[in-house]
Design a protein around this motif. Sequence first.
Motif, mmCIF file in Angstrom:
data_model
loop_
_atom_site.group_PDB
_atom_site.id
_atom_site.type_symbol
_atom_site.label_atom_id
_atom_site.label_comp_id
_atom_site.label_asym_id
_atom_site.label_seq_id
_atom_site.Cartn_x
_atom_site.Cartn_y
_atom_site.Cartn_z
ATOM 1 N N LYS A 116 1.355 -8.430 -10.107
ATOM 2 C CA LYS A 116 0.760 -7.159 -9.715
ATOM 3 C C LYS A 116 1.778 -6.393 -8.872
ATOM 4 O O LYS A 116 2.420 -6.973 -8.001
ATOM 5 C CB LYS A 116 -0.526 -7.380 -8.915
ATOM 6 C CG LYS A 116 -1.646 -8.019 -9.723
ATOM 7 C CD LYS A 116 -2.924 -8.175 -8.898
ATOM 8 C CE LYS A 116 -4.032 -8.795 -9.738
ATOM 9 N NZ LYS A 116 -5.302 -8.927 -8.982
ATOM 10 N N PRO A 117 1.930 -5.094 -9.127
ATOM 11 C CA PRO A 117 2.959 -4.330 -8.404
ATOM 12 C C PRO A 117 2.609 -4.136 -6.941
ATOM 13 O O PRO A 117 1.442 -4.002 -6.563
ATOM 14 C CB PRO A 117 3.009 -3.003 -9.154
ATOM 15 C CG PRO A 117 1.662 -2.880 -9.769
ATOM 16 C CD PRO A 117 1.234 -4.263 -10.122
ATOM 17 N N LEU A 118 3.650 -4.091 -6.130
ATOM 18 C CA LEU A 118 3.528 -3.843 -4.698
ATOM 19 C C LEU A 118 4.578 -2.817 -4.314
ATOM 20 O O LEU A 118 5.742 -2.940 -4.708
ATOM 21 C CB LEU A 118 3.713 -5.137 -3.911
ATOM 22 C CG LEU A 118 3.498 -5.112 -2.391
ATOM 23 C CD1 LEU A 118 3.123 -6.504 -1.896
ATOM 24 C CD2 LEU A 118 4.737 -4.648 -1.633
ATOM 25 N N VAL A 119 4.178 -1.812 -3.577
ATOM 26 C CA VAL A 119 5.103 -0.811 -3.042
ATOM 27 C C VAL A 119 4.963 -0.818 -1.532
ATOM 28 O O VAL A 119 3.847 -0.915 -1.007
ATOM 29 C CB VAL A 119 4.820 0.581 -3.619
ATOM 30 C CG1 VAL A 119 5.590 1.655 -2.857
ATOM 31 C CG2 VAL A 119 5.176 0.630 -5.092
ATOM 32 N N LEU A 120 6.093 -0.727 -0.829
ATOM 33 C CA LEU A 120 6.074 -0.766 0.626
ATOM 34 C C LEU A 120 6.604 0.546 1.190
ATOM 35 O O LEU A 120 7.654 1.029 0.755
ATOM 36 C CB LEU A 120 6.899 -1.937 1.138
ATOM 37 C CG LEU A 120 6.828 -2.222 2.642
ATOM 38 C CD1 LEU A 120 6.804 -3.718 2.910
ATOM 39 C CD2 LEU A 120 8.015 -1.584 3.375
ATOM 40 N N GLN A 121 5.866 1.113 2.139
ATOM 41 C CA GLN A 121 6.301 2.296 2.865
ATOM 42 C C GLN A 121 6.510 1.920 4.322
ATOM 43 O O GLN A 121 5.678 1.251 4.926
ATOM 44 C CB GLN A 121 5.257 3.411 2.750
ATOM 45 C CG GLN A 121 5.618 4.683 3.501
ATOM 46 C CD GLN A 121 5.182 4.662 4.974
ATOM 47 O OE1 GLN A 121 4.196 4.010 5.321
ATOM 48 N NE2 GLN A 121 5.931 5.351 5.820
#
Length: 317
Positions: A116-121
């Motif tokens: 599952k994709p994960l994006v971090l800000q």
Amino acid sequence: MRSSVAAAVWRRSRRTPLERKGLIVPRLSAEVQAKYRDILIPRSSVNNPIEFAGAGEERSLAVYQQCVELAMQQDKVDSVFVYGYFGGLRTDLEQGTNTYTASARALCSLVKRYAKPLVLQSIYADDPLPAFDLLRAGGIPVFRQPETAARALSSLVEAGRPFGHGGRSVFQEPGHNSAVAVQAPNVLSFPSAAELARGYGMPISPLTEVADAEAAVQEAGRTGYPVVLKLLLPGVAHKTEVGAVAANLTNEAQLRGAVERMLADTRMPGPSSERRLGIGPMVRSGVEAGWGRSATRPLGRLSWLALAGFSLSSLEM
């Protein structure tokens, strides 16, 4: 100051600006919220988005991977968005295994495990921090601006459905009767690749398999010169770089010399007696290009096209 984790689900909705990005933050069940309370601290919010409220500093930076894993375990969750102060907040508390780099490695493992994709800000995203290098190398995009990160996550979820498993997705292409299965990241043999391309209506120059110089000369006599000769190496897509292609052979002497050279080359894998060659007419017109399909995490299924002059070996798909 705080960091947060949001579990998101993809929906094709157009009602609000956030929904136009395709992201909806679903409400978590009471059971899942109770598990988050065990991980975090009393003042943390557990009703998605998960607000740490200082839990990383008061407990452990491991709350990042613990919260992300719990989100990824939920069937209703398509993706995870981590935002806030990862990487740079209270680095003076790091010691032993309680570090941002350890959390980054754990997050990369979770993306690989759950597909599952994960994006971090993070407000520290532009800083040269080792944790961000690990995340990016592990397929987790890192952004400073929340809007940019949200758009990236939406695109990843939409483009990546359905995801492959274990990095070796199998595609059975519809629309033709080919039995060719494309197994990423393996390289197809020329006959299999040609069959797949023909199924999409692409004209492919014929290549006949031969075992030795005599058979090659006989085939060239049938098709006429000039010809191209290729060593059919399993798993090697870029044959020119290893000397496994001889182009524009205009006579029998040149053809025999090319066959002998390829069969005797000690750099090539396997015994010379088991090597096979492909011979076909030399194509003089048209545009040389490379086309391929791949499955990668977190982008999912991709199709790419590269014109001649571009090093296809740089496309590590």
